[in-house]
Write a protein that holds these residues in place. Structure first.
Motif, PDB file in Angstrom:
ATOM      1  N   LEU A 160      -3.151   2.111  10.033  1.00 31.45           N
ATOM      2  CA  LEU A 160      -2.225   2.754   9.102  1.00 31.45           C
ATOM      3  C   LEU A 160      -1.282   3.692   9.838  1.00 31.45           C
ATOM      4  O   LEU A 160      -0.079   3.768   9.529  1.00 31.45           O
ATOM      5  N   ASP A 161      -1.800   4.415  10.815  1.00 28.27           N
ATOM      6  CA  ASP A 161      -0.953   5.312  11.587  1.00 28.27           C
ATOM      7  C   ASP A 161       0.086   4.517  12.381  1.00 28.27           C
ATOM      8  O   ASP A 161       1.251   4.915  12.494  1.00 28.27           O
ATOM      9  N   ALA A 162      -0.337   3.356  12.888  1.00 27.81           N
ATOM     10  CA  ALA A 162       0.570   2.524  13.684  1.00 27.81           C
ATOM     11  C   ALA A 162       1.725   1.987  12.851  1.00 27.81           C
ATOM     12  O   ALA A 162       2.880   2.021  13.289  1.00 27.81           O
ATOM     13  N   ILE A 163       1.442   1.495  11.639  1.00 26.91           N
ATOM     14  CA  ILE A 163       2.540   0.954  10.834  1.00 26.91           C
ATOM     15  C   ILE A 163       3.394   2.076  10.236  1.00 26.91           C
ATOM     16  O   ILE A 163       4.575   1.880   9.966  1.00 26.91           O
ATOM     17  N   THR A 164       2.795   3.245  10.063  1.00 26.39           N
ATOM     18  CA  THR A 164       3.562   4.394   9.569  1.00 26.39           C
ATOM     19  C   THR A 164       4.565   4.872  10.607  1.00 26.39           C
ATOM     20  O   THR A 164       5.695   5.231  10.272  1.00 26.39           O
ATOM     21  N   ARG A 165       4.165   4.855  11.871  1.00 28.26           N
ATOM     22  CA  ARG A 165       4.996   5.424  12.935  1.00 28.26           C
ATOM     23  C   ARG A 165       5.783   4.378  13.731  1.00 28.26           C
ATOM     24  O   ARG A 165       6.571   4.742  14.609  1.00 28.26           O
ATOM     25  N   SER A 166       5.591   3.106  13.442  1.00 25.15           N
ATOM     26  CA  SER A 166       6.317   2.067  14.175  1.00 25.15           C
ATOM     27  C   SER A 166       7.823   2.266  14.036  1.00 25.15           C
ATOM     28  O   SER A 166       8.344   2.453  12.939  1.00 25.15           O
ATOM     29  N   THR A 167       8.527   2.234  15.159  1.00 23.88           N
ATOM     30  CA  THR A 167       9.976   2.441  15.129  1.00 23.88           C
ATOM     31  C   THR A 167      10.749   1.133  15.019  1.00 23.88           C
ATOM     32  O   THR A 167      11.955   1.140  14.791  1.00 23.88           O
ATOM     33  N   MET A 168      10.075   0.007  15.178  1.00 22.32           N
ATOM     34  CA  MET A 168      10.783  -1.273  15.131  1.00 22.32           C
ATOM     35  C   MET A 168      10.620  -1.930  13.771  1.00 22.32           C
ATOM     36  O   MET A 168       9.716  -1.579  12.998  1.00 22.32           O
ATOM     37  N   ALA A 222      16.169  -9.121  15.592  1.00 26.54           N
ATOM     38  CA  ALA A 222      15.952  -8.988  17.030  1.00 26.54           C
ATOM     39  C   ALA A 222      17.264  -8.955  17.803  1.00 26.54           C
ATOM     40  O   ALA A 222      17.315  -8.437  18.935  1.00 26.54           O
ATOM     41  N   LYS A 223      18.317  -9.487  17.217  1.00 30.07           N
ATOM     42  CA  LYS A 223      19.617  -9.519  17.894  1.00 30.07           C
ATOM     43  C   LYS A 223      20.447  -8.266  17.641  1.00 30.07           C
ATOM     44  O   LYS A 223      21.492  -8.062  18.278  1.00 30.07           O
ATOM     45  N   LEU A 224      20.003  -7.421  16.713  1.00 27.52           N
ATOM     46  CA  LEU A 224      20.736  -6.200  16.391  1.00 27.52           C
ATOM     47  C   LEU A 224      20.396  -5.087  17.377  1.00 27.52           C
ATOM     48  O   LEU A 224      19.356  -5.147  18.055  1.00 27.52           O
ATOM     49  N   PRO A 225      21.231  -4.042  17.476  1.00 25.75           N
ATOM     50  CA  PRO A 225      20.933  -2.939  18.400  1.00 25.75           C
ATOM     51  C   PRO A 225      19.658  -2.202  18.001  1.00 25.75           C
ATOM     52  O   PRO A 225      19.598  -1.578  16.933  1.00 25.75           O
ATOM     53  N   ALA A 226      18.652  -2.288  18.844  1.00 27.14           N
ATOM     54  CA  ALA A 226      17.332  -1.739  18.520  1.00 27.14           C
ATOM     55  C   ALA A 226      17.372  -0.238  18.289  1.00 27.14           C
ATOM     56  O   ALA A 226      16.675   0.292  17.415  1.00 27.14           O
ATOM     57  N   GLY A 227      18.176   0.473  19.070  1.00 30.86           N
ATOM     58  CA  GLY A 227      18.266   1.924  18.912  1.00 30.86           C
ATOM     59  C   GLY A 227      18.811   2.308  17.555  1.00 30.86           C
ATOM     60  O   GLY A 227      18.323   3.248  16.923  1.00 30.86           O
ATOM     61  N   ALA A 228      19.830   1.597  17.103  1.00 32.95           N
ATOM     62  CA  ALA A 228      20.422   1.883  15.798  1.00 32.95           C
ATOM     63  C   ALA A 228      19.448   1.565  14.671  1.00 32.95           C
ATOM     64  O   ALA A 228      19.353   2.310  13.680  1.00 32.95           O
ATOM     65  N   LEU A 229      18.701   0.473  14.827  1.00 34.43           N
ATOM     66  CA  LEU A 229      17.699   0.126  13.811  1.00 34.43           C
ATOM     67  C   LEU A 229      16.614   1.204  13.732  1.00 34.43           C
ATOM     68  O   LEU A 229      16.198   1.600  12.637  1.00 34.43           O
ATOM     69  N   ALA A 230      16.161   1.657  14.893  1.00 36.81           N
ATOM     70  CA  ALA A 230      15.108   2.679  14.928  1.00 36.81           C
ATOM     71  C   ALA A 230      15.599   3.988  14.327  1.00 36.81           C
ATOM     72  O   ALA A 230      14.880   4.657  13.570  1.00 36.81           O
ATOM     73  N   ALA A 231      16.827   4.360  14.648  1.00 38.47           N
ATOM     74  CA  ALA A 231      17.384   5.604  14.120  1.00 38.47           C
ATOM     75  C   ALA A 231      17.561   5.527  12.612  1.00 38.47           C
ATOM     76  O   ALA A 231      17.297   6.493  11.885  1.00 38.47           O
ATOM     77  N   THR A 232      17.992   4.369  12.120  1.00 42.61           N
ATOM     78  CA  THR A 232      18.146   4.168  10.680  1.00 42.61           C
ATOM     79  C   THR A 232      16.805   4.290   9.972  1.00 42.61           C
ATOM     80  O   THR A 232      16.689   4.930   8.921  1.00 42.61           O
ATOM     81  N   LYS A 233      15.791   3.696  10.569  1.00 44.68           N
ATOM     82  CA  LYS A 233      14.450   3.753   9.982  1.00 44.68           C
ATOM     83  C   LYS A 233      13.933   5.188   9.935  1.00 44.68           C
ATOM     84  O   LYS A 233      13.330   5.606   8.935  1.00 44.68           O
ATOM     85  N   ARG A 234      14.170   5.947  11.000  1.00 42.04           N
ATOM     86  CA  ARG A 234      13.722   7.341  11.019  1.00 42.04           C
ATOM     87  C   ARG A 234      14.396   8.159   9.914  1.00 42.04           C
ATOM     88  O   ARG A 234      13.773   9.035   9.312  1.00 42.04           O
ATOM     89  N   LEU A 235      15.669   7.883   9.656  1.00 45.74           N
ATOM     90  CA  LEU A 235      16.382   8.600   8.601  1.00 45.74           C
ATOM     91  C   LEU A 235      15.880   8.217   7.215  1.00 45.74           C
ATOM     92  O   LEU A 235      15.880   9.033   6.291  1.00 45.74           O
ATOM     93  N   MET A 236      15.443   6.989   7.055  1.00 45.18           N
ATOM     94  CA  MET A 236      15.023   6.488   5.739  1.00 45.18           C
ATOM     95  C   MET A 236      13.567   6.796   5.422  1.00 45.18           C
ATOM     96  O   MET A 236      13.191   6.863   4.251  1.00 45.18           O
ATOM     97  N   ARG A 237      12.747   6.983   6.457  1.00 40.17           N
ATOM     98  CA  ARG A 237      11.306   7.155   6.254  1.00 40.17           C
ATOM     99  C   ARG A 237      10.822   8.362   7.050  1.00 40.17           C
ATOM    100  O   ARG A 237      11.013   8.426   8.255  1.00 40.17           O
TER     101      ARG A 237
END
Length: 256
Positions: free
Chosen positions: A87-95, A197-212
């Motif tokens: 649960l901690d892993a899926i909560t904190r996963s950045t990808m 997988a073809k999208l910019p990984a950094g932008a995806l991770a940053a978006t996820k952090r803002l949303m969750r």
């Protein structure tokens, strides 16, 4: 394959498959451990950009192995509970986490979907959260996430009555992204994963952090886990698991 978890890594997509179809993909402590290890390791694997969760056979997962729940209720279970790590892993996963769900998704099989970023359901999918039926309480921060997603009234109905939500309703209420025919499920999930997988990984991770807010979710999981552990030791839980083992309806009317 590690502890009934198949691990496939290709084209920047890590696919984790519940491979215990003879037991309805019921998740064991060892399976949670293998899942947690793989998800955590992916965070530092530059070749991994997306994670896909899926199940073999005709069912995503029937949830936690009830036999292990029964062992916990009687105090016979020893050792670390790896579900906490999972649960901690899926909560904190950045990808991006993508789920491909067919048939039944029971308990944690449904609540883990609330942590996934893209959920594809087969048209036969049925989502259920029958925690109260087992004298337990919701987990995986679902007591917070489910009401936020579908509203208090519907969330209470799912938790208290354990009623199933079909695939189309799940999409309409925002629990999932799309429904496809069963024979197209895994191809569709793979297609979505390939696009991510073809999208910019950094932008995806940053978006996820803002949303969750991972810290808020982790805090809710800790609170739920404490109550969950308490509930496992109650006479209500003992009756629920005994009834399950004896293949009869539980009787909670005289249990306190």
């Amino acid at each position: 394959m590690t502890e009934n978890i198949k691990i496939d890594h290709r084209d920047h997509v890590l696919t984790l498959t519940f491979a215990r179809s003879d037991k309805k993909n019921a998740l064991t402590n060892a399976m949670y451990g293998a899942l947690a290890d793989a998800i955590v390791a992916a965070e530092t694997d530059k070749a991994a950009r997306v994670i896909v969760l899926r199940g073999e056979g005709d069912m995503f997962t029937s949830g936690n192995d009830v036999g292990e729940f029964a062992m916990m209720a009687t105090g016979a279970f020893k050792g670390e509970r790896h579900v906490t790590r999972f649960l901690d892993a899926i909560t904190r996963s950045t990808m991006p986490l993508v789920a491909a769900v067919q048939g039944r998704a029971v308990g944690i099989g449904t609540t883990m979907l609330l942590h996934c970023d893209f959920v594809v359901l087969a048209d036969d999918a049925q989502l259920t959260t029958p925690f109260v039926n087992l004298a337990l309480v919701p987990e995986a921060a679902s007591s917070l996430l489910m009401p936020l997603r579908i509203g208090y009234a519907r969330a209470y109905q799912m938790f208290a009555l354990g009623e199933a939500m079909d695939a189309r309703t799940a999409v309409q209420l925002g629990v999932a992204n799309r429904v496809v025919p069963l024979d197209q499920l895994h191809a569709e999930a793979a297609s979505v994963a390939a696009k991510l997988a073809k999208l910019p990984a950094g932008a995806l991770a940053a978006t996820k952090r803002l949303m969750r807010n991972a810290e808020v979710l982790a805090s809710q999981i800790i609170a739920e886990s404490a109550v969950f552990a308490e509930r496992l030791t109650t006479m209500e839980a003992r009756e629920a698991f005994t009834a399950f083992a004896e293949k009869r309806a539980p009787d909670f009317t005289n249990v306190t």
